[in-house]
Design a protein around this motif. Structure first.
Motif, mmCIF file in Angstrom:
data_model
loop_
_atom_site.group_PDB
_atom_site.id
_atom_site.type_symbol
_atom_site.label_atom_id
_atom_site.label_comp_id
_atom_site.label_asym_id
_atom_site.label_seq_id
_atom_site.Cartn_x
_atom_site.Cartn_y
_atom_site.Cartn_z
ATOM 1 N N LEU A 1 -32.500 47.237 -35.372
ATOM 2 C CA LEU A 1 -33.901 47.181 -34.967
ATOM 3 C C LEU A 1 -34.244 48.393 -34.112
ATOM 4 C CD1 LEU A 1 -34.161 43.435 -33.889
ATOM 5 C CD2 LEU A 1 -34.933 44.442 -36.026
ATOM 6 N N SER A 2 -35.478 48.854 -34.244
ATOM 7 C CA SER A 2 -35.936 49.949 -33.401
ATOM 8 C C SER A 2 -36.162 49.422 -31.990
ATOM 9 C CB SER A 2 -37.236 50.539 -33.959
ATOM 10 O OG SER A 2 -38.286 49.603 -33.816
ATOM 11 N N GLU A 3 -36.378 50.329 -31.051
ATOM 12 C CA GLU A 3 -36.609 49.907 -29.668
ATOM 13 C C GLU A 3 -37.858 49.033 -29.563
ATOM 14 O OE1 GLU A 3 -36.498 52.718 -26.473
ATOM 15 O OE2 GLU A 3 -35.020 53.928 -27.528
ATOM 16 N N HIS A 4 -38.885 49.420 -30.299
ATOM 17 C CA HIS A 4 -40.136 48.656 -30.275
ATOM 18 C C HIS A 4 -39.907 47.243 -30.805
ATOM 19 C CE1 HIS A 4 -44.406 47.829 -30.404
ATOM 20 N NE2 HIS A 4 -44.309 47.516 -31.693
ATOM 21 N N GLU A 5 -39.160 47.124 -31.895
ATOM 22 C CA GLU A 5 -38.884 45.807 -32.466
ATOM 23 C C GLU A 5 -38.014 44.978 -31.530
ATOM 24 O OE1 GLU A 5 -39.036 46.891 -37.219
ATOM 25 O OE2 GLU A 5 -37.188 47.253 -36.095
ATOM 26 N N GLN A 6 -37.068 45.625 -30.846
ATOM 27 C CA GLN A 6 -36.241 44.908 -29.883
ATOM 28 C C GLN A 6 -37.083 44.397 -28.716
ATOM 29 O OE1 GLN A 6 -33.111 47.608 -28.804
ATOM 30 N NE2 GLN A 6 -31.985 47.285 -30.714
ATOM 31 N N GLN A 7 -38.046 45.213 -28.278
ATOM 32 C CA GLN A 7 -38.923 44.779 -27.193
ATOM 33 C C GLN A 7 -39.789 43.596 -27.633
ATOM 34 O OE1 GLN A 7 -41.067 48.325 -26.205
ATOM 35 N NE2 GLN A 7 -39.413 49.151 -24.919
ATOM 36 N N LEU A 8 -40.303 43.665 -28.854
ATOM 37 C CA LEU A 8 -41.104 42.546 -29.372
ATOM 38 C C LEU A 8 -40.264 41.278 -29.481
ATOM 39 C CD1 LEU A 8 -43.287 44.158 -32.186
ATOM 40 C CD2 LEU A 8 -44.052 43.239 -30.013
ATOM 41 N N PHE B 1 -50.998 38.386 -25.813
ATOM 42 C CA PHE B 1 -49.874 38.902 -26.589
ATOM 43 C C PHE B 1 -50.168 38.791 -28.081
ATOM 44 C CE2 PHE B 1 -45.900 37.824 -28.829
ATOM 45 C CZ PHE B 1 -45.272 39.062 -28.730
ATOM 46 N N LEU B 2 -50.635 37.636 -28.503
ATOM 47 C CA LEU B 2 -50.951 37.436 -29.915
ATOM 48 C C LEU B 2 -52.114 38.323 -30.350
ATOM 49 C CD1 LEU B 2 -50.529 33.577 -30.247
ATOM 50 C CD2 LEU B 2 -49.007 35.362 -31.067
ATOM 51 N N GLN B 3 -53.093 38.491 -29.476
ATOM 52 C CA GLN B 3 -54.213 39.370 -29.811
ATOM 53 C C GLN B 3 -53.724 40.812 -29.983
ATOM 54 O OE1 GLN B 3 -56.926 38.704 -26.605
ATOM 55 N NE2 GLN B 3 -57.830 36.866 -27.528
ATOM 56 N N ASN B 4 -52.829 41.247 -29.107
ATOM 57 C CA ASN B 4 -52.273 42.602 -29.238
ATOM 58 C C ASN B 4 -51.536 42.768 -30.558
ATOM 59 O OD1 ASN B 4 -53.280 43.414 -26.779
ATOM 60 N ND2 ASN B 4 -51.359 43.050 -25.670
ATOM 61 N N LEU B 5 -50.767 41.761 -30.928
ATOM 62 C CA LEU B 5 -50.056 41.836 -32.206
ATOM 63 C C LEU B 5 -51.030 41.903 -33.376
ATOM 64 C CD1 LEU B 5 -47.028 39.396 -31.844
ATOM 65 C CD2 LEU B 5 -46.981 41.871 -32.003
ATOM 66 N N GLU B 6 -52.082 41.094 -33.321
ATOM 67 C CA GLU B 6 -53.073 41.111 -34.394
ATOM 68 C C GLU B 6 -53.772 42.461 -34.487
ATOM 69 O OE1 GLU B 6 -55.714 37.856 -33.694
ATOM 70 O OE2 GLU B 6 -54.207 36.350 -34.196
ATOM 71 N N GLU B 7 -54.109 43.050 -33.324
ATOM 72 C CA GLU B 7 -54.751 44.366 -33.324
ATOM 73 C C GLU B 7 -53.835 45.427 -33.920
ATOM 74 O OE1 GLU B 7 -55.968 45.237 -29.350
ATOM 75 O OE2 GLU B 7 -57.323 43.516 -29.256
ATOM 76 N N LYS B 8 -52.568 45.393 -33.543
ATOM 77 C CA LYS B 8 -51.612 46.360 -34.089
ATOM 78 C C LYS B 8 -51.471 46.188 -35.602
ATOM 79 C CE LYS B 8 -48.932 46.860 -29.872
ATOM 80 N NZ LYS B 8 -47.648 46.610 -29.210
ATOM 81 N N TRP B 9 -51.441 44.943 -36.038
ATOM 82 C CA TRP B 9 -51.332 44.665 -37.468
ATOM 83 C C TRP B 9 -52.552 45.211 -38.211
ATOM 84 C CZ3 TRP B 9 -47.820 43.330 -40.869
ATOM 85 C CH2 TRP B 9 -48.227 42.862 -42.115
ATOM 86 N N ASP B 10 -53.743 44.975 -37.661
ATOM 87 C CA ASP B 10 -54.972 45.467 -38.293
ATOM 88 C C ASP B 10 -54.982 46.992 -38.334
ATOM 89 O OD1 ASP B 10 -55.883 42.900 -38.720
ATOM 90 O OD2 ASP B 10 -57.072 42.842 -36.867
ATOM 91 N N ALA C 1 -37.582 40.527 -27.706
ATOM 92 C CA ALA C 1 -37.327 40.051 -26.343
ATOM 93 C C ALA C 1 -38.559 39.349 -25.784
ATOM 94 C CB ALA C 1 -36.915 41.205 -25.450
ATOM 95 N N GLN C 2 -39.720 39.881 -26.083
ATOM 96 C CA GLN C 2 -40.967 39.281 -25.611
ATOM 97 C C GLN C 2 -41.180 37.911 -26.265
ATOM 98 O OE1 GLN C 2 -44.277 41.881 -26.313
ATOM 99 N NE2 GLN C 2 -45.245 41.353 -24.357
ATOM 100 N N LEU C 3 -40.887 37.809 -27.552
ATOM 101 C CA LEU C 3 -41.022 36.524 -28.238
ATOM 102 C C LEU C 3 -40.036 35.495 -27.680
ATOM 103 C CD1 LEU C 3 -41.511 37.695 -31.924
ATOM 104 C CD2 LEU C 3 -43.166 36.494 -30.502
ATOM 105 N N GLU C 4 -38.800 35.922 -27.398
ATOM 106 C CA GLU C 4 -37.809 35.013 -26.828
ATOM 107 C C GLU C 4 -38.257 34.522 -25.457
ATOM 108 O OE1 GLU C 4 -34.144 37.166 -26.818
ATOM 109 O OE2 GLU C 4 -33.773 36.778 -28.943
ATOM 110 N N LYS C 5 -38.778 35.441 -24.650
ATOM 111 C CA LYS C 5 -39.260 35.073 -23.321
ATOM 112 C C LYS C 5 -40.406 34.071 -23.433
ATOM 113 C CE LYS C 5 -41.218 37.002 -19.124
ATOM 114 N NZ LYS C 5 -41.790 38.187 -18.503
ATOM 115 N N GLN C 6 -41.306 34.320 -24.369
ATOM 116 C CA GLN C 6 -42.441 33.424 -24.572
ATOM 117 C C GLN C 6 -41.954 32.043 -25.021
ATOM 118 O OE1 GLN C 6 -45.211 34.914 -27.425
ATOM 119 N NE2 GLN C 6 -46.614 33.199 -27.211
#
Length: 133
Positions: free
Chosen positions: A3-10, A117-126, A12-17
């Protein structure tokens, strides 16, 4: 593929959530994952037993002794069983202990965070989908 660093951070963030929203489920999943790992010692021992069983089976077939062949088959089955045994606890972890889950009252402040967090993910996806067109 790592996984890239960005994917690892995501991740980790999902696990924390997950730990914040449902600590009981998260601790159950952590225990299951740790318990589900097979032991390398069991794997090696099982393969050795299975190979010995195969040798005994072939010896029984070549000497036309059914009892020896059956004994070889039983040894092979026992080797397969030993190889697939799971360890009882995670390495270095005492059974019955583990991380203490966070209390549910700690998650009350996390509800606003999860929606952003979910809104940020949706914006990035869009943005990703619009940039590809």
């Amino acid at each position: 593929m790592p996984l890239s660093e960005h994917e690892q951070q995501l991740l980790a963030q999902l696990e924390k959530q997950l730990h914040e929203e449902d600590p009981r489920f998260a601790s159950t999943m952590h225990k299951e994952a740790a318990r589900g790992r097979g032991s390398m010692r069991n794997l090696v021992l099982g393969v050795v037993i299975a190979v010995v069983g195969l040798g005994v089976l072939l010896t029984g077939v070549s000497t036309h002794l059914i009892v020896v062949g059956v004994l070889g088959f039983v040894l092979m089955a026992a080797g397969a069983y030993v190889a697939t045994l799971r360890s009882k606890a995670a390495p270095g972890e005492v059974p019955g202990t583990g991380r203490t889950p966070r209390s549910p009252r700690d998650s009350s402040s996390g509800s606003g965070k999860s929606s952003t967090f979910l809104q940020n993910l949706e914006e990035k996806w869009d943005r990703r989908n619009q940039g590809g067109r």
